[in-house]
Write a protein that holds these residues in place. Structure first.
Motif, mmCIF file in Angstrom:
data_model
loop_
_atom_site.group_PDB
_atom_site.id
_atom_site.type_symbol
_atom_site.label_atom_id
_atom_site.label_comp_id
_atom_site.label_asym_id
_atom_site.label_seq_id
_atom_site.Cartn_x
_atom_site.Cartn_y
_atom_site.Cartn_z
ATOM 1 N N ALA A 237 0.849 -1.184 0.000
ATOM 2 C CA ALA A 237 0.000 0.000 0.000
ATOM 3 C C ALA A 237 0.887 1.237 0.000
ATOM 4 C CB ALA A 237 -0.925 0.007 1.215
ATOM 5 N N VAL A 238 0.305 2.382 -0.306
ATOM 6 C CA VAL A 238 1.054 3.635 -0.289
ATOM 7 C C VAL A 238 0.373 4.621 0.643
ATOM 8 C CG1 VAL A 238 2.060 3.376 -2.578
ATOM 9 C CG2 VAL A 238 -0.178 4.474 -2.330
ATOM 10 N N SER A 239 1.165 5.546 1.147
ATOM 11 C CA SER A 239 0.661 6.547 2.067
ATOM 12 C C SER A 239 -0.101 7.628 1.305
ATOM 13 C CB SER A 239 1.831 7.150 2.844
ATOM 14 O OG SER A 239 1.374 7.996 3.871
ATOM 15 N N PHE A 240 -0.680 8.560 2.050
ATOM 16 C CA PHE A 240 -1.505 9.633 1.500
ATOM 17 C C PHE A 240 -0.747 10.450 0.458
ATOM 18 C CE2 PHE A 240 -3.221 14.092 2.396
ATOM 19 C CZ PHE A 240 -4.327 13.944 1.573
ATOM 20 N N ARG A 241 -1.307 10.512 -0.750
ATOM 21 C CA ARG A 241 -0.744 11.274 -1.865
ATOM 22 C C ARG A 241 0.672 10.856 -2.216
ATOM 23 N NH1 ARG A 241 -3.735 17.176 -0.786
ATOM 24 N NH2 ARG A 241 -5.729 16.452 -1.630
ATOM 25 N N ARG A 242 0.918 9.559 -2.073
ATOM 26 C CA ARG A 242 2.191 8.980 -2.505
ATOM 27 C C ARG A 242 1.921 7.814 -3.468
ATOM 28 N NH1 ARG A 242 4.103 13.126 -1.049
ATOM 29 N NH2 ARG A 242 5.842 13.455 0.386
ATOM 30 N N GLN A 243 0.876 7.941 -4.289
ATOM 31 C CA GLN A 243 0.470 6.827 -5.137
ATOM 32 C C GLN A 243 1.452 6.544 -6.263
ATOM 33 O OE1 GLN A 243 -3.442 8.797 -4.660
ATOM 34 N NE2 GLN A 243 -4.260 6.910 -5.517
ATOM 35 N N MET A 244 2.313 7.510 -6.584
ATOM 36 C CA MET A 244 3.282 7.260 -7.651
ATOM 37 C C MET A 244 4.440 6.380 -7.184
ATOM 38 S SD MET A 244 5.381 10.818 -8.037
ATOM 39 C CE MET A 244 6.517 11.422 -6.786
ATOM 40 N N LEU A 245 4.429 5.960 -5.917
ATOM 41 C CA LEU A 245 5.523 5.136 -5.400
ATOM 42 C C LEU A 245 5.363 3.652 -5.723
ATOM 43 C CD1 LEU A 245 6.246 6.724 -1.902
ATOM 44 C CD2 LEU A 245 7.333 7.195 -4.113
ATOM 45 N N PHE A 246 4.209 3.265 -6.266
ATOM 46 C CA PHE A 246 4.024 1.863 -6.648
ATOM 47 C C PHE A 246 2.987 1.827 -7.762
ATOM 48 C CE2 PHE A 246 3.120 -2.654 -6.306
ATOM 49 C CZ PHE A 246 4.348 -3.185 -5.912
ATOM 50 N N PRO A 247 3.260 1.104 -8.858
ATOM 51 C CA PRO A 247 2.325 1.128 -9.993
ATOM 52 C C PRO A 247 0.986 0.484 -9.658
ATOM 53 C CG PRO A 247 4.100 -0.461 -10.353
ATOM 54 C CD PRO A 247 4.477 0.313 -9.130
ATOM 55 N N ALA A 248 -0.076 1.214 -9.960
ATOM 56 C CA ALA A 248 -1.422 0.738 -9.612
ATOM 57 C C ALA A 248 -1.834 -0.477 -10.419
ATOM 58 C CB ALA A 248 -2.433 1.863 -9.813
ATOM 59 N N ASP A 249 -1.186 -0.718 -11.562
ATOM 60 C CA ASP A 249 -1.548 -1.885 -12.362
ATOM 61 C C ASP A 249 -0.740 -3.124 -11.979
ATOM 62 O OD1 ASP A 249 0.844 -0.910 -13.322
ATOM 63 O OD2 ASP A 249 0.203 -0.753 -15.413
ATOM 64 N N HIS A 250 0.038 -3.031 -10.919
ATOM 65 C CA HIS A 250 0.826 -4.169 -10.438
ATOM 66 C C HIS A 250 -0.054 -5.073 -9.576
ATOM 67 C CE1 HIS A 250 4.012 -6.456 -8.483
ATOM 68 N NE2 HIS A 250 4.882 -5.922 -9.325
ATOM 69 N N PHE A 253 -0.296 -4.359 -5.774
ATOM 70 C CA PHE A 253 -0.752 -3.073 -5.241
ATOM 71 C C PHE A 253 -2.086 -3.247 -4.530
ATOM 72 C CE2 PHE A 253 -2.668 1.259 -5.773
ATOM 73 C CZ PHE A 253 -1.816 1.887 -4.877
ATOM 74 N N ALA A 254 -2.144 -2.737 -3.279
ATOM 75 C CA ALA A 254 -3.338 -2.904 -2.437
ATOM 76 C C ALA A 254 -4.082 -1.604 -2.201
ATOM 77 C CB ALA A 254 -2.938 -3.528 -1.091
ATOM 78 N N GLY A 255 -3.577 -0.465 -2.701
ATOM 79 C CA GLY A 255 -4.304 0.793 -2.547
ATOM 80 C C GLY A 255 -3.556 1.819 -1.721
ATOM 81 N N ASP A 256 -4.212 2.956 -1.537
ATOM 82 C CA ASP A 256 -3.602 4.054 -0.786
ATOM 83 C C ASP A 256 -4.344 4.284 0.520
ATOM 84 O OD1 ASP A 256 -5.232 7.051 -1.347
ATOM 85 O OD2 ASP A 256 -5.830 5.240 -2.415
ATOM 86 N N ILE A 257 -3.595 4.775 1.505
ATOM 87 C CA ILE A 257 -4.151 5.000 2.838
ATOM 88 C C ILE A 257 -4.191 6.508 3.063
ATOM 89 C CG2 ILE A 257 -3.978 4.411 5.276
ATOM 90 C CD1 ILE A 257 -2.201 2.076 4.517
ATOM 91 N N GLY A 258 -5.306 7.110 2.661
ATOM 92 C CA GLY A 258 -5.466 8.550 2.812
ATOM 93 C C GLY A 258 -6.874 8.864 3.258
ATOM 94 N N HIS A 402 -8.353 7.137 -9.947
ATOM 95 C CA HIS A 402 -7.322 7.168 -10.979
ATOM 96 C C HIS A 402 -6.249 6.138 -10.665
ATOM 97 C CE1 HIS A 402 -4.781 8.478 -14.150
ATOM 98 N NE2 HIS A 402 -3.824 8.918 -13.357
ATOM 99 N N ARG A 403 -5.611 5.633 -11.697
ATOM 100 C CA ARG A 403 -4.572 4.620 -11.525
ATOM 101 C C ARG A 403 -3.214 5.234 -11.899
ATOM 102 N NH1 ARG A 403 -7.772 -0.269 -12.481
ATOM 103 N NH2 ARG A 403 -9.383 -0.125 -10.872
ATOM 104 N N PHE A 404 -2.445 5.617 -10.900
ATOM 105 C CA PHE A 404 -1.093 6.123 -11.138
ATOM 106 C C PHE A 404 -0.192 4.936 -11.444
ATOM 107 C CE2 PHE A 404 -3.091 9.398 -8.605
ATOM 108 C CZ PHE A 404 -2.634 10.575 -9.174
ATOM 109 N N ARG A 405 0.462 4.988 -12.594
ATOM 110 C CA ARG A 405 1.212 3.820 -13.061
ATOM 111 C C ARG A 405 2.710 4.043 -13.157
ATOM 112 N NH1 ARG A 405 -1.567 3.236 -18.574
ATOM 113 N NH2 ARG A 405 -1.975 5.456 -18.187
ATOM 114 N N ALA A 406 3.191 5.243 -12.877
ATOM 115 C CA ALA A 406 4.620 5.509 -13.043
ATOM 116 C C ALA A 406 5.093 6.512 -12.008
ATOM 117 C CB ALA A 406 4.902 6.033 -14.450
ATOM 118 N N TYR A 407 6.367 6.402 -11.648
ATOM 119 C CA TYR A 407 6.971 7.353 -10.721
ATOM 120 C C TYR A 407 7.029 8.735 -11.376
ATOM 121 C CZ TYR A 407 10.245 9.611 -7.594
ATOM 122 O OH TYR A 407 10.816 10.489 -6.713
#
Length: 563
Positions: A237-250, A253-258, A402-407
């Motif tokens: 998972a990724v922290s609040f507004r850090r979704q570019m740290l892991f590709p959403a299409d992987h 990926f379990a989601g963001d915690i915000g 939205h699905r952030f897919r790249a750093y």
């Protein structure tokens, strides 16, 4: 021993510009002021581009956005007094977001200090609690030394903002002093024993979960973590507004915690028997008001990885504290070996299924324009598109669906600062002209820094700003409807024609009032080749993806009736 030749005398302003050049600075942002005219003159024939902004808060946010994208300090110049206080919003963002940034502030001459001279401010006192370091230069000969230290403080450990005050007479004074070498931040590497302990904890786990956050990441580090997650079949998972740290299409990926987090993800975190927190602090928003983990005992074995030793154990006492920068830790993960048998495959698969269910189809909202159309359009853009936003309920749709897919594709303030999206988009487009850049803004959010649309036009930066207009400060209105349902006050907005606003500056503007018009309008905005505003008129009832204003009000009134 042969001594080095003594350099020719240079003004303090020239020493400053040469120090920036030595550290690879190619662009600065600012609003001109008479307090640093010498610096402007030194910049005029240098290789550094000075982006002229329309207000200091926008300039500081642009510099902060560049710091986020590059990992090197974004540079901003402002004048004394009101210029500096206007820029404080960007300093606060950089501090809470752990972003490297340096704000240079013009200052009164040294002989005038202590008399409350025109626009006099003690910047060490004002910015000391707000920045990572605040300093005033008293001697032109020390400029290379102090600027070098400013770069190192801004980048090293937990990154953050540095404020450097520049007295006018120091900038005009001559000094014979050599330049300092370029600064590269020290990478803090995890010890072999730490990584072996991490491996043993993973081998003993049955329900592990990794959370990524904070700063000091790069594209290579993100790819290393993705490979690690694949080898361990580990939910991430990724922290609040850090979704570019892991590709959403992987698949891991379990989601963001915000804000508006998936309840199944918070339940999974509470049920985990090992949590690996890498890079982040797990502050108020991702921790859901410090409720997901115990304090100081997290209640679960916690591995906390952070570049700044002072952040380890500051709130949560970890079972394993690893003092390492994010990039170094990510590289070290290559040596961590998975167990012979991974027993948590179903745990990871269910985490992924929960994420897809939560984010797949945005629900219908009241009104003619559906926010689902916005999300579907963003998903269809190239994967390197940079998405920027400030603060407001409108951002919930972007962050959830939205699905952030790249750093390097997300610019959003963890500090929750309104007005960030537009200047961040301008900075991103000027810095990366070939990359599509979209700012998603609320109506109140946009008008905090809307004048920076003029900067986009002046520099030919064809951003697309989607202004979601519901005629109010929506987040505050939502809270009012819940807490004071019969006493709504101070949140209604009378807005301009945002499309006409864009055209007045020389950009492209179009208004959307129906769902069918949304996609053609956005296509036309991109095709225009101009900075563009797509003015989306959203029904005020569409306050979040899951509820309406009237439903909030009815629920609040019903609760009071039953009390």
């Amino acid at each position: 021993m042969t001594s080095l030749p003594c350099p020719a005398p240079r003004t303090g302003a020239r020493l400053l510009v040469d120090a920036l050049l030595a550290n690879g600075v190619t662009r600065t942002f600012g609003v001109p002021g008479e307090s640093y005219l010498d610096v402007l003159d030194a910049l005029s024939d240098s290789a550094i581009d000075f982006v002229i902004c329309r207000q200091e808060s926008g300039a500081a946010m642009m510099a902060e956005a560049c710091g986020k994208l590059t990992g090197r300090p974004g540079i901003c110049f402002v004048t004394r007094g009101p210029g500096a206080t206007n820029a404080s919003a960007g300093i606060h963002i950089a501090q809470q977001d752990s972003t490297p940034m340096i704000l240079f502030v013009g200052q009164i001459s040294r002989a005038m200090r202590g008399r409350e001279a025109f626009q006099e401010v003690d910047y060490r006192a004002v910015f000391g609690p707000l920045a990572k370091w605040a300093v005033e230069i008293d001697d032109a000969a020390r400029i290379p030394e102090i600027v070098s230290r400013a770069f190192r403080v801004a980048m090293q450990g937990r990154p953050g903002p540095v404020v450097v005050a520049l007295p006018e007479d120091v900038l005009s004074a001559l000094a014979e002093v050599p330049d300092a070498p370029a600064v590269e931040p020290a990478e803090t590497w995890p010890g072999l024993a730490d990584m072996m302990r991490l491996q043993r904890l993973l081998w003993a786990a049955k329900r592990p979960l990794m959370i990524l956050g904070g700063a000091r990441w790069n594209e290579r580090a993100v790819a290393s973590v993705a490979r690690f997650a694949e080898r361990f079949d580990l939910p991430v998972a990724v922290s609040f507004r850090r979704q570019m740290l892991f590709p959403a299409d992987h698949a891991c990926f379990a989601g963001d915690i915000g804000f508006s987090v998936n309840p199944k993800l918070t339940a999974r975190l509470k049920d985990a028997d090992l949590v690996i927190l890498a890079g982040g602090r797990f502050g108020e928003v991702p921790s859901q008001g410090y409720s997901l983990l115990g304090i100081p005992d997290p209640g679960v074995p916690l591995v906390h990885v952070h570049a700044d030793a002072e952040e380890l154990g500051r709130v949560y006492q970890p079972a394993l504290a690893i003092n390492a920068s994010s990039g170094a830790f990510a590289s070290a993960l290559e040596g961590v070996q998975p167990p012979n048998t991974i027993t948590w495959g179903d745990w990871r698969a269910q985490a992924r299924a929960d994420y897809l269910e939560w984010t797949e189809v945005p629900p219908a909202n009241p009104g003619a324009v559906q926010m689902a159309s916005l999300v579907h359009y963003l998903r269809a853009l190239p994967k390197d598109t940079v998405i920027c936003n400030g603060a407001g309920n409108f951002a919930i749709w972007v962050h959830r669906f939205h699905r952030f897919r790249a750093y390097g594709t997300q610019l959003a303030p963890t500090s929750g600062s309104m007005g960030y999206g537009l200047p961040a988009a301008v900075a991103a487009k000027i810095s990366q002209p070939e990359t599509p850049v979209v700012a998603v803004c609320g109506d109140g959010d946009f008008l905090m820094t809307g004048q920076e649309f003029a900067t986009a036009v002046q520099y030919g930066a064809p951003i697309v700003a989607i202004v979601v207009d519901n005629g109010m400060y929506g987040t505050i209105r939502m809270h009012q409807e819940r807490e004071y349902p019969t006493r709504v006050f101070g949140t209604t907005l009378k807005n301009p024609d945002f499309a006409a606003y864009a055209r007045a500056f020389g950009g492209f503007g179009v208004t959307v009032e129906s769902n069918e018009a949304f996609v053609p309008a956005l296509d036309a905005a991109f095709a225009s080749g101009l900075p563009a505003i797509v003015h989306v008129k959203l029904d005020p009832e569409a306050i979040t993806p899951t509820t309406s204003l009237s439903a909030l009000r009815d629920k609040a009134l019903a609760g009071r009736s039953n009390a």
